[in-house]
Write a protein that holds these residues in place. Structure first.
Motif, PDB file in Angstrom:
ATOM      1  N   GLY A 438      -5.967   3.694  -8.631  1.00  0.00           N
ATOM      2  CA  GLY A 438      -6.940   4.274  -7.811  1.00  0.00           C
ATOM      3  C   GLY A 438      -6.174   4.367  -6.078  1.00  0.00           C
ATOM      4  N   SER A 439      -7.488   2.579  -6.864  1.00  0.00           N
ATOM      5  CA  SER A 439      -7.571   1.558  -5.746  1.00  0.00           C
ATOM      6  C   SER A 439      -6.701   0.961  -5.269  1.00  0.00           C
ATOM      7  CB  SER A 439      -8.547   0.446  -6.207  1.00  0.00           C
ATOM      8  OG  SER A 439     -10.193   0.626  -6.741  1.00  0.00           O
ATOM      9  N   LEU A 440      -5.696   0.390  -5.830  1.00  0.00           N
ATOM     10  CA  LEU A 440      -4.605   0.088  -5.092  1.00  0.00           C
ATOM     11  C   LEU A 440      -3.234   1.058  -4.328  1.00  0.00           C
ATOM     12  CD1 LEU A 440      -3.351  -1.876  -8.560  1.00  0.00           C
ATOM     13  CD2 LEU A 440      -3.828  -3.304  -6.391  1.00  0.00           C
ATOM     14  N   LEU A 441      -3.836   2.085  -5.270  1.00  0.00           N
ATOM     15  CA  LEU A 441      -2.666   2.990  -4.078  1.00  0.00           C
ATOM     16  C   LEU A 441      -3.443   3.389  -2.753  1.00  0.00           C
ATOM     17  CD1 LEU A 441      -0.844   4.907  -3.916  1.00  0.00           C
ATOM     18  CD2 LEU A 441      -2.065   7.106  -4.755  1.00  0.00           C
ATOM     19  N   VAL A 442      -5.062   3.359  -2.983  1.00  0.00           N
ATOM     20  CA  VAL A 442      -5.455   3.457  -1.922  1.00  0.00           C
ATOM     21  C   VAL A 442      -4.874   2.099  -0.604  1.00  0.00           C
ATOM     22  CG1 VAL A 442      -7.613   3.581  -0.679  1.00  0.00           C
ATOM     23  CG2 VAL A 442      -7.440   5.297  -2.462  1.00  0.00           C
ATOM     24  N   PHE A 443      -5.387   1.211  -1.417  1.00  0.00           N
ATOM     25  CA  PHE A 443      -4.872   0.029  -1.155  1.00  0.00           C
ATOM     26  C   PHE A 443      -3.868   0.415   0.061  1.00  0.00           C
ATOM     27  CE2 PHE A 443      -3.155  -4.400  -0.146  1.00  0.00           C
ATOM     28  CZ  PHE A 443      -4.278  -4.618   0.489  1.00  0.00           C
ATOM     29  N   ALA A 444      -2.600   0.630  -0.740  1.00  0.00           N
ATOM     30  CA  ALA A 444      -0.909   0.495  -0.277  1.00  0.00           C
ATOM     31  C   ALA A 444      -1.059   1.599   0.841  1.00  0.00           C
ATOM     32  CB  ALA A 444      -0.283   1.412  -1.630  1.00  0.00           C
ATOM     33  N   LEU A 445      -1.968   2.943   0.348  1.00  0.00           N
ATOM     34  CA  LEU A 445      -1.746   3.510   1.340  1.00  0.00           C
ATOM     35  C   LEU A 445      -2.611   3.040   2.702  1.00  0.00           C
ATOM     36  CD1 LEU A 445      -3.090   7.140  -0.697  1.00  0.00           C
ATOM     37  CD2 LEU A 445      -1.058   6.722   1.124  1.00  0.00           C
ATOM     38  N   GLY A 446      -2.892   2.613   2.440  1.00  0.00           N
ATOM     39  CA  GLY A 446      -4.358   1.733   4.415  1.00  0.00           C
ATOM     40  C   GLY A 446      -3.622   0.848   4.336  1.00  0.00           C
ATOM     41  N   CYS A 447      -2.292   0.125   3.927  1.00  0.00           N
ATOM     42  CA  CYS A 447      -1.204  -0.743   4.492  1.00  0.00           C
ATOM     43  C   CYS A 447      -0.268  -0.063   5.481  1.00  0.00           C
ATOM     44  CB  CYS A 447      -1.126  -1.879   3.891  1.00  0.00           C
ATOM     45  SG  CYS A 447      -1.999  -3.049   2.699  1.00  0.00           S
ATOM     46  N   LEU A 448       0.027   0.937   4.630  1.00  0.00           N
ATOM     47  CA  LEU A 448       1.358   1.542   5.347  1.00  0.00           C
ATOM     48  C   LEU A 448       1.103   2.179   6.555  1.00  0.00           C
ATOM     49  CD1 LEU A 448       3.679   2.759   5.083  1.00  0.00           C
ATOM     50  CD2 LEU A 448       2.939   4.824   4.003  1.00  0.00           C
ATOM     51  N   CYS A 449      -0.567   2.935   6.720  1.00  0.00           N
ATOM     52  CA  CYS A 449      -0.958   3.742   7.982  1.00  0.00           C
ATOM     53  C   CYS A 449      -0.983   2.681   8.962  1.00  0.00           C
ATOM     54  CB  CYS A 449      -2.235   3.987   7.755  1.00  0.00           C
ATOM     55  SG  CYS A 449      -2.501   5.383   6.183  1.00  0.00           S
ATOM     56  N   ILE A 450      -1.587   1.336   8.329  1.00  0.00           N
ATOM     57  CA  ILE A 450      -1.851  -0.081   9.171  1.00  0.00           C
ATOM     58  C   ILE A 450      -0.849  -0.300  10.110  1.00  0.00           C
ATOM     59  CG2 ILE A 450      -2.498  -1.883   9.928  1.00  0.00           C
ATOM     60  CD1 ILE A 450      -4.183  -1.351   8.306  1.00  0.00           C
ATOM     61  N   ILE A 451       0.550  -0.646   9.328  1.00  0.00           N
ATOM     62  CA  ILE A 451       1.520  -0.463  10.032  1.00  0.00           C
ATOM     63  C   ILE A 451       2.392   0.429  10.358  1.00  0.00           C
ATOM     64  CG2 ILE A 451       4.284  -1.452   8.835  1.00  0.00           C
ATOM     65  CD1 ILE A 451       2.814  -2.302   6.162  1.00  0.00           C
ATOM     66  N   SER A 452       2.200   1.630   9.982  1.00  0.00           N
ATOM     67  CA  SER A 452       2.745   2.601  11.253  1.00  0.00           C
ATOM     68  C   SER A 452       2.172   2.869  12.303  1.00  0.00           C
ATOM     69  CB  SER A 452       2.827   4.141  10.445  1.00  0.00           C
ATOM     70  OG  SER A 452       3.125   4.159   9.020  1.00  0.00           O
ATOM     71  N   ASN A 453       1.088   2.702  12.076  1.00  0.00           N
ATOM     72  CA  ASN A 453       0.124   2.425  13.417  1.00  0.00           C
ATOM     73  C   ASN A 453       0.997   1.913  14.452  1.00  0.00           C
ATOM     74  OD1 ASN A 453      -1.896   3.729  14.694  1.00  0.00           O
ATOM     75  ND2 ASN A 453      -2.946   1.849  14.924  1.00  0.00           N
ATOM     76  N   ILE A 454       0.864   0.445  13.683  1.00  0.00           N
ATOM     77  CA  ILE A 454       1.545  -0.648  15.228  1.00  0.00           C
ATOM     78  C   ILE A 454       3.002  -0.598  15.321  1.00  0.00           C
ATOM     79  CG2 ILE A 454       2.174  -3.304  15.012  1.00  0.00           C
ATOM     80  CD1 ILE A 454      -0.101  -3.643  12.770  1.00  0.00           C
ATOM     81  N   SER A 455       3.959  -0.224  14.997  1.00  0.00           N
ATOM     82  CA  SER A 455       5.072   0.254  14.697  1.00  0.00           C
ATOM     83  C   SER A 455       4.703   0.916  15.802  1.00  0.00           C
ATOM     84  CB  SER A 455       5.776   1.154  13.949  1.00  0.00           C
ATOM     85  OG  SER A 455       6.164  -0.233  12.997  1.00  0.00           O
ATOM     86  N   TRP A 456       3.807   2.623  16.063  1.00  0.00           N
ATOM     87  CA  TRP A 456       3.871   3.891  16.627  1.00  0.00           C
ATOM     88  C   TRP A 456       3.300   2.815  17.761  1.00  0.00           C
ATOM     89  CZ3 TRP A 456      -0.315   6.235  19.081  1.00  0.00           C
ATOM     90  CH2 TRP A 456      -0.535   6.864  20.124  1.00  0.00           C
ATOM     91  N   GLN A 457       2.267   2.430  17.671  1.00  0.00           N
ATOM     92  CA  GLN A 457       2.258   1.669  19.432  1.00  0.00           C
ATOM     93  C   GLN A 457       3.326   0.946  20.061  1.00  0.00           C
ATOM     94  OE1 GLN A 457      -0.731   2.112  20.720  1.00  0.00           O
ATOM     95  NE2 GLN A 457      -1.900   3.421  18.981  1.00  0.00           N
ATOM     96  N   ARG A 458       4.008  -0.009  19.322  1.00  0.00           N
ATOM     97  CA  ARG A 458       5.184  -0.508  20.135  1.00  0.00           C
ATOM     98  C   ARG A 458       6.105   0.203  20.667  1.00  0.00           C
ATOM     99  NH1 ARG A 458       6.556  -4.777  15.534  1.00  0.00           N
ATOM    100  NH2 ARG A 458       3.997  -7.034  16.087  1.00  0.00           N
ATOM    101  N   ARG A 459       6.313   1.017  19.785  1.00  0.00           N
ATOM    102  CA  ARG A 459       6.872   2.089  20.659  1.00  0.00           C
ATOM    103  C   ARG A 459       6.760   3.398  21.722  1.00  0.00           C
ATOM    104  NH1 ARG A 459       7.623   3.703  14.745  1.00  0.00           N
ATOM    105  NH2 ARG A 459       6.960   5.224  15.082  1.00  0.00           N
ATOM    106  N   ARG A 460       5.396   3.135  21.719  1.00  0.00           N
ATOM    107  CA  ARG A 460       5.129   3.490  23.085  1.00  0.00           C
ATOM    108  C   ARG A 460       5.081   3.109  23.818  1.00  0.00           C
ATOM    109  NH1 ARG A 460      -1.156   5.824  22.962  1.00  0.00           N
ATOM    110  NH2 ARG A 460      -1.335   6.914  24.951  1.00  0.00           N
ATOM    111  N   GLN A 461       4.116   1.695  23.538  1.00  0.00           N
ATOM    112  CA  GLN A 461       4.816   0.580  24.813  1.00  0.00           C
ATOM    113  C   GLN A 461       5.754   0.342  25.361  1.00  0.00           C
ATOM    114  OE1 GLN A 461       2.719  -3.107  22.856  1.00  0.00           O
ATOM    115  NE2 GLN A 461       0.964  -2.065  23.331  1.00  0.00           N
TER     116      GLN A 461
END
Length: 487
Positions: A438-461
């Motif tokens: 559960g902890s790893l899953l939460v960590f993976a989901l967190g990383c995925l969210c961070i990467i997705s957020n960075i990509s979304w920010q770059r596309r927006r710029q």
């Protein structure tokens, strides 16, 4: 010679006077006798010969004061109008006057005369009355009235009472005149049924009269308030034992059984009943919302209900009430119910904690408390409740059999057990694995969210820069067109 003659004649004269005095004292006898209203008494014609030896020419008279009652002459007897044949009888052997069903008005002077003899008997009558004809309900206070009548001034009496167990009872004197003593007795209990004694004493004339009277107290052999304990999901029987058979009560009465969860709550009628003069008990179930049974087999003169499966909200006061001639008596049973629970529910994992809760339904007695303890545990596994606490929680980290006790005066009134199971080893691994996973899953989901957020920010710029470039290009073209038109 004359002097001698006088002396000789004086002796017979003195002897004659003395003889006449003795005859006079022997011929007039005074006796004192007591009797009880409603009872009987035999008045003696003291000194008279038995009938078989009495000379035939003897005249015998019985009088009440100066009123003739009966007389006999030459072997024949006559009854006068004042002679009440229903209550007066002459016992012919010794000419005794037997008076039955005595009344207060029978007190007075009775005289038996035969020959030169007179026997005067002063008859003193007592009458004892008890309120409600001696039939009471428990907790009622009887009123006792003692009356007296006599030919002489009425006596100042000392009165002592003894109950059915021969214990001295000090009455509360409400009214005292020498003719009538009115007393209140103690508040009665069911065990007071039986024969009481009113002891009447006087010094002059000497009287020690014991007057028995019957007291019947209809009620319960239970205490006024009884406490009964039960655990959730158990069965319990509540019983009220009437004393009708024991005291041979011969009057019909009715009653009912009510329940209320709290003192201030409205009562619910569970059943009503009636008892016939022959002692037969008939019960009728009244409540359809309350799950209880009326046992078919039970002791005589017993009101009984059975709760086959106790719920926590079945606690409260169960009151059985009697009604007789508009008067009431009651006995209560307070049902105290215990329950236990655990949080979280289920096996206890190694290193984990669990909270066990023990609760009773009502206030405890001042000398009662709750206790949690682990069976075969140590002193560290014991916890007691504080004063007046009806709920006790204990945090545990050790599996096993845990018991909650309700203790009153060092006596365990009721106990309820809760078995805490220990989680299996593989369960612990599964739990650990699940936790790590559960902890790893939460960590993976967190990383995925961070990467997705960075990509979304770059596309927006990037989109923003392209929009700005198009806008700039459009503005340049517009300026060129305007310049050409001017030329």
């Amino acid at each position: 010679m004359e002097s001698c003659g006088k002396a000789v004649s004086c002796v017979p004269a003195a002897f004659l006077l003395l003889h006449l005095g003795l005859i006079s004292s022997m011929a007039h006898q005074h006796e004192f006798q007591t009797g009880l209203a409603g009872g009987e008494v035999t008045l003696n014609c003291t000194g008279i010969l038995p009938d078989s030896k009495l000379p035939r020419d003897t005249v015998v008279h019985w009088k009440y004061y100066d009123t003739p009652l009966w007389y006999m002459e030459k072997g024949r007897s006559w009854k006068k109008p004042a002679f009440n044949a229903d209550r007066f009888v002459i016992k012919m052997q010794y000419k005794q006057l037997w008076v039955r069903n005595l009344k207060l008005s029978d007190a007075g002077i009775y005289t038996c005369e035969y020959g030169t003899h007179k026997v005067r008997t002063s008859l003193h009558i007592f009458k004892l009355m008890i309120s409600l004809d001696g039939h009471f309900l428990q907790n009622e206070v009887p009123e006792l009235i003692l009356m007296q009548n006599s030919s002489s001034p009425l006596l100042d009496l000392r009165i002592t009472l003894f109950d059915s167990n021969n214990n001295t009872v000090m009455p509360e004197l409400q009214n005292k005149s020498r003719q009538k003593y009115i007393m209140n007795l103690k508040k009665l209990e069911a065990v007071d049924s039986g024969t009481w004694v009113c002891q009447v004493h006087s010094d002059s004339p000497l009287i020690d009269q014991n007057i028995p009277f019957a007291v019947k107290v209809l009620g319960f052999q239970n205490p006024n308030l009884e406490r009964k304990y039960a655990t959730v999901d158990s069965s319990v029987i509540l019983s009220w034992h009437l004393n009708t058979q024991k005291i041979k009560w011969k009057e019909g009465f009715t009653g009912q059984l009510n329940w209320k969860q709290q003192e201030s709550a409205n009562p619910h009628e569970l059943l009503d009943f009636n008892v016939t003069a022959q002692g037969q008990l008939h019960e009728t179930k009244k409540s359809s919302n309350f799950l209880f049974e009326i046992p078919e087999r039970k002791p005589e003169s017993t009101i009984e209900v059975k709760l086959p499966k106790v719920h926590f909200n079945h606690s409260g006061q169960y009151q059985c009430q009697l009604e007789y001639q508009g008067r009431h008596a009651q006995s209560k049973i307070e049902l105290v119910v215990m329950k236990v629970s655990a949080k979280p529910v289920g096996p206890l994992s190694r290193g984990a904690n669990m909270t066990l809760t023990c609760q009773v339904s009502g206030p405890l007695q001042p000398n009662a408390y709750l206790r949690w303890e682990r069976v075969n545990g140590t002193k560290m596994d014991i916890k007691n409740s504080k004063h007046n606490e009806v709920k006790l929680e204990v945090n545990i980290s050790v599996a096993g059999l845990w018991s909650c006790h309700l203790i009153e005066d060092s006596d365990r009134k009721i106990s309820l057990h809760y078995h805490v199971e220990e989680a299996a080893v593989w369960t612990n691994y599964v739990i650990i694995g699940a936790s790590v996973g559960g902890s790893l899953l939460v960590f993976a989901l967190g990383c995925l969210c961070i990467i997705s957020n960075i990509s979304w920010q770059r596309r927006r710029q990037r989109a923003k820069r392209m929009a700005q470039a198009r806008q700039h290009l459009l503005e340049n073209k517009t300026c060129q067109c305007q310049h050409r038109l001017k030329k």
